[in-house]
Design a protein around this motif. Structure first.
Motif, PDB file in Angstrom:
ATOM      1  N   ASP A  85      -2.861   3.443  -3.443  1.00  0.00           N
ATOM      2  CA  ASP A  85      -1.823   3.642  -4.455  1.00  0.00           C
ATOM      3  C   ASP A  85      -0.987   4.882  -4.153  1.00  0.00           C
ATOM      4  O   ASP A  85      -1.458   5.836  -3.534  1.00  0.00           O
ATOM      5  N   LEU A  86       0.245   4.838  -4.632  1.00  0.00           N
ATOM      6  CA  LEU A  86       1.178   5.956  -4.468  1.00  0.00           C
ATOM      7  C   LEU A  86       1.719   6.325  -5.843  1.00  0.00           C
ATOM      8  O   LEU A  86       2.379   5.511  -6.498  1.00  0.00           O
ATOM      9  N   PHE A  87       1.441   7.536  -6.290  1.00  0.00           N
ATOM     10  CA  PHE A  87       1.918   8.017  -7.578  1.00  0.00           C
ATOM     11  C   PHE A  87       2.966   9.112  -7.376  1.00  0.00           C
ATOM     12  O   PHE A  87       2.908   9.871  -6.403  1.00  0.00           O
ATOM     13  N   ILE A  88       3.893   9.197  -8.323  1.00  0.00           N
ATOM     14  CA  ILE A  88       4.858  10.304  -8.344  1.00  0.00           C
ATOM     15  C   ILE A  88       4.838  10.895  -9.748  1.00  0.00           C
ATOM     16  O   ILE A  88       5.673  10.573 -10.595  1.00  0.00           O
ATOM     17  N   PRO A  89       3.853  11.735 -10.050  1.00  0.00           N
ATOM     18  CA  PRO A  89       3.793  12.355 -11.376  1.00  0.00           C
ATOM     19  C   PRO A  89       4.992  13.282 -11.596  1.00  0.00           C
ATOM     20  O   PRO A  89       5.594  13.790 -10.648  1.00  0.00           O
ATOM     21  N   THR A 124       0.857  -1.176   0.000  1.00  0.00           N
ATOM     22  CA  THR A 124       0.000   0.000   0.000  1.00  0.00           C
ATOM     23  C   THR A 124       0.896   1.230   0.000  1.00  0.00           C
ATOM     24  O   THR A 124       2.106   1.140   0.270  1.00  0.00           O
ATOM     25  N   ALA A 125       0.298   2.371  -0.272  1.00  0.00           N
ATOM     26  CA  ALA A 125       1.057   3.616  -0.244  1.00  0.00           C
ATOM     27  C   ALA A 125       1.709   3.820   1.120  1.00  0.00           C
ATOM     28  O   ALA A 125       2.890   4.172   1.217  1.00  0.00           O
ATOM     29  N   ARG A 169      -1.434   5.947 -16.830  1.00  0.00           N
ATOM     30  CA  ARG A 169      -1.547   7.007 -15.840  1.00  0.00           C
ATOM     31  C   ARG A 169      -2.745   7.927 -16.084  1.00  0.00           C
ATOM     32  O   ARG A 169      -3.461   8.268 -15.139  1.00  0.00           O
ATOM     33  N   PRO A 170      -3.011   8.358 -17.311  1.00  0.00           N
ATOM     34  CA  PRO A 170      -4.212   9.176 -17.502  1.00  0.00           C
ATOM     35  C   PRO A 170      -5.482   8.456 -17.043  1.00  0.00           C
ATOM     36  O   PRO A 170      -6.370   9.074 -16.450  1.00  0.00           O
ATOM     37  N   LEU A 176       1.102   0.568  -7.166  1.00  0.00           N
ATOM     38  CA  LEU A 176      -0.101   0.474  -7.977  1.00  0.00           C
ATOM     39  C   LEU A 176      -0.695  -0.921  -7.842  1.00  0.00           C
ATOM     40  O   LEU A 176      -0.011  -1.921  -8.091  1.00  0.00           O
ATOM     41  N   SER A 177      -1.936  -0.986  -7.399  1.00  0.00           N
ATOM     42  CA  SER A 177      -2.667  -2.258  -7.275  1.00  0.00           C
ATOM     43  C   SER A 177      -1.893  -3.290  -6.471  1.00  0.00           C
ATOM     44  O   SER A 177      -1.819  -4.460  -6.832  1.00  0.00           O
TER      45      SER A 177
END
Length: 215
Positions: A96-100, A30-31, A139-140, A49-50
């Motif tokens: 989820d943890l994103f780093i755009p 998990t994040a 990502r979008p 992610l997932s």
């Protein structure tokens, strides 16, 4: 004589965050787990992610050049609209943890390690050659599902920069502005901003020299 029951070896206990945990942690990620167990890094991006950890090395020099140049100009325009821009910061969306590459928020993130995706007004990705599917499709779709109002994509293919802005409409991103090098990219929402995509890249690197000094 009865044999002792097999007892599995306990997982190592780490006192400090370490990438070693990737070898023994076999439960879904998990994040929060990633933030607790993995170290902060100025090297690869570490996202979740997932339930899986995704580690991505730094992109090439064109990517870095475009990211810094675009962010510098975007940040000034964003602040005039009372929005805050950051580069490659932690965005949490559920588990989820994103780093755009580019993050524009409706609240400042100063003093924090993460921000909830609900504060994201615009998330941007600069397409990397090795991650085209992730940056163009995956990502979008994930950002749209989380309700992020705008998505910005920069593509540097063949060193001809293009910029496209998408707005969330009925659960999907629809293009609202786009331009290639040599044509002004004009954005009206979530704030006014104009740039020629050609300005995103600097000079091309000189050819490599061989050991005897010849090109």
């Amino acid at each position: 004589m009865a044999q002792a029951a097999f007892a599995p070896e306990p997982a190592p206990q780490h006192t400090e965050p370490s990438f070693d945990v990737l070898r023994w942690h076999d439960e879904p990620w998990t994040a929060q787990l990633a933030l607790d167990l993995l170290p902060e890094t100025n090297g690869p991006k570490v996202e979740v992610l997932s339930g899986s950890v995704i580690v991505t090395p730094h992109a090439g020099y064109d990517h870095q050049d475009a990211e810094l140049g675009l962010a510098y100009l975007l940040k000034q325009a964003a602040r005039r609209a009372k929005l805050w821009l950051y580069l490659e910061t932690n965005i949490v969306s559920g588990e989820d943890l994103f780093i755009p590459d580019i993050v524009i928020l409706d609240a400042p993130g100063g003093g924090r390690t993460t921000m909830d995706i609900r504060h994201a007004v615009l998330l941007g990705e600069i397409v990397s050659p090795g991650n085209r599917r992730k940056d163009i499709i995956d990502r979008p779709r994930e950002y749209a599902a989380a309700g992020v109002p705008f998505f910005l994509r920069v593509d540097l293919r063949n060193r001809v920069p293009t910029i496209a802005l998408y707005e969330l409409t009925e659960g999907e991103y629809r293009p609202v502005a786009a331009a290639a090098a040599g044509t002004p990219f004009v954005m009206r929402e979530p704030f006014e901003f104009t740039i020629d995509p050609d300005d995103l890249l600097g000079e091309e690197a000189p050819p490599e020299e061989s050991a005897d000094g010849e090109a």
